[in-house]
Design a protein around this motif. Structure first.
Motif, PDB file in Angstrom:
ATOM      1  N   ARG A 215       2.371   1.818  -3.466  1.00 53.73           N
ATOM      2  CA  ARG A 215       1.360   2.272  -4.438  1.00 53.73           C
ATOM      3  C   ARG A 215       0.998   3.738  -4.189  1.00 53.73           C
ATOM      4  O   ARG A 215       0.848   4.519  -5.127  1.00 53.73           O
ATOM      5  CB  ARG A 215       0.124   1.370  -4.371  1.00 53.73           C
ATOM      6  CG  ARG A 215       0.333   0.017  -5.026  1.00 53.73           C
ATOM      7  CD  ARG A 215      -0.979  -0.726  -5.248  1.00 53.73           C
ATOM      8  NE  ARG A 215      -1.628  -1.131  -4.013  1.00 53.73           N
ATOM      9  CZ  ARG A 215      -1.345  -2.238  -3.338  1.00 53.73           C
ATOM     10  NH1 ARG A 215      -0.419  -3.064  -3.788  1.00 53.73           N
ATOM     11  NH2 ARG A 215      -1.987  -2.527  -2.227  1.00 53.73           N
ATOM     12  N   LYS A 216       0.869   4.121  -2.925  1.00 54.96           N
ATOM     13  CA  LYS A 216       0.541   5.510  -2.579  1.00 54.96           C
ATOM     14  C   LYS A 216       1.680   6.448  -2.999  1.00 54.96           C
ATOM     15  O   LYS A 216       1.443   7.514  -3.573  1.00 54.96           O
ATOM     16  CB  LYS A 216       0.291   5.627  -1.078  1.00 54.96           C
ATOM     17  CG  LYS A 216      -0.127   6.999  -0.634  1.00 54.96           C
ATOM     18  CD  LYS A 216      -0.428   7.031   0.852  1.00 54.96           C
ATOM     19  CE  LYS A 216      -0.769   8.447   1.283  1.00 54.96           C
ATOM     20  NZ  LYS A 216      -1.027   8.536   2.722  1.00 54.96           N
ATOM     21  N   ALA A 217       2.918   6.048  -2.746  1.00 54.97           N
ATOM     22  CA  ALA A 217       4.072   6.867  -3.129  1.00 54.97           C
ATOM     23  C   ALA A 217       4.140   7.027  -4.645  1.00 54.97           C
ATOM     24  O   ALA A 217       4.416   8.112  -5.158  1.00 54.97           O
ATOM     25  CB  ALA A 217       5.362   6.237  -2.603  1.00 54.97           C
TER      26      ALA A 217
ATOM     27  N   ALA B  91       1.602   6.883  -6.756  1.00 51.02           N
ATOM     28  CA  ALA B  91       0.494   7.765  -7.163  1.00 51.02           C
ATOM     29  C   ALA B  91       0.870   9.221  -6.930  1.00 51.02           C
ATOM     30  O   ALA B  91       0.613  10.087  -7.774  1.00 51.02           O
ATOM     31  CB  ALA B  91      -0.775   7.397  -6.405  1.00 51.02           C
ATOM     32  N   THR B  92       1.484   9.498  -5.797  1.00 48.63           N
ATOM     33  CA  THR B  92       1.930  10.868  -5.491  1.00 48.63           C
ATOM     34  C   THR B  92       2.974  11.310  -6.501  1.00 48.63           C
ATOM     35  O   THR B  92       2.927  12.445  -7.002  1.00 48.63           O
ATOM     36  CB  THR B  92       2.506  10.942  -4.060  1.00 48.63           C
ATOM     37  OG1 THR B  92       1.504  10.522  -3.146  1.00 48.63           O
ATOM     38  CG2 THR B  92       2.982  12.337  -3.725  1.00 48.63           C
TER      39      THR B  92
ATOM     40  N   THR C  22       0.821  -1.214   0.000  1.00 45.24           N
ATOM     41  CA  THR C  22       0.000   0.000   0.000  1.00 45.24           C
ATOM     42  C   THR C  22       0.854   1.264   0.000  1.00 45.24           C
ATOM     43  O   THR C  22       0.579   2.211  -0.747  1.00 45.24           O
ATOM     44  CB  THR C  22      -0.943  -0.002   1.220  1.00 45.24           C
ATOM     45  OG1 THR C  22      -1.718  -1.206   1.191  1.00 45.24           O
ATOM     46  CG2 THR C  22      -1.874   1.184   1.211  1.00 45.24           C
ATOM     47  N   ALA C  23       1.881   1.280   0.825  1.00 45.21           N
ATOM     48  CA  ALA C  23       2.732   2.468   0.915  1.00 45.21           C
ATOM     49  C   ALA C  23       3.428   2.746  -0.418  1.00 45.21           C
ATOM     50  O   ALA C  23       3.522   3.914  -0.846  1.00 45.21           O
ATOM     51  CB  ALA C  23       3.762   2.293   2.027  1.00 45.21           C
TER      52      ALA C  23
END
Length: 93
Positions: free
Chosen positions: A82-84, A86-87, A79-80
């Motif tokens: 994928r979030k990074a 996306a950012t 998750t971390a």
């Protein structure tokens, strides 16, 4: 007129005490070199060693196996990650 390849045009000056100069002269004579040749050759050897130590990574056999496994079979993104990503895409893409 163009300079020949390998022409030595740069200088490096070093201040040293008489005892240090005497040691360098003595060592250079054992190698049948001038002090300049001796100092340059010795400094280049040490510089290359420092560069190798700073830029080359040597792994033990077990560490190489782990590294290779991580490269050839990377874990799925969490998750971390994928979030990074996306950012990153929002700001750079």
């Amino acid at each position: 007129m163009p300079r020949a390849a390998g022409t030595k045009d740069d200088r490096l000056q070093v201040r040293l005490d008489a005892a240090s100069k005497s040691v360098l002269q003595r060592a250079a004579s054992y190698r049948h070199k001038t002090v300049s040749q001796f100092v340059l050759a010795t400094a280049m050897e040490e510089a290359e060693k420092v560069i190798r130590e700073s830029e080359v990574v040597t792994l033990s056999s077990p560490d190489w196996t782990l590294f290779y496994e991580a490269l050839t079979n990377p874990p799925a993104p969490n998750t971390a990650l994928r979030k990074a990503f996306a950012t990153y895409q929002k700001t750079n893409g």
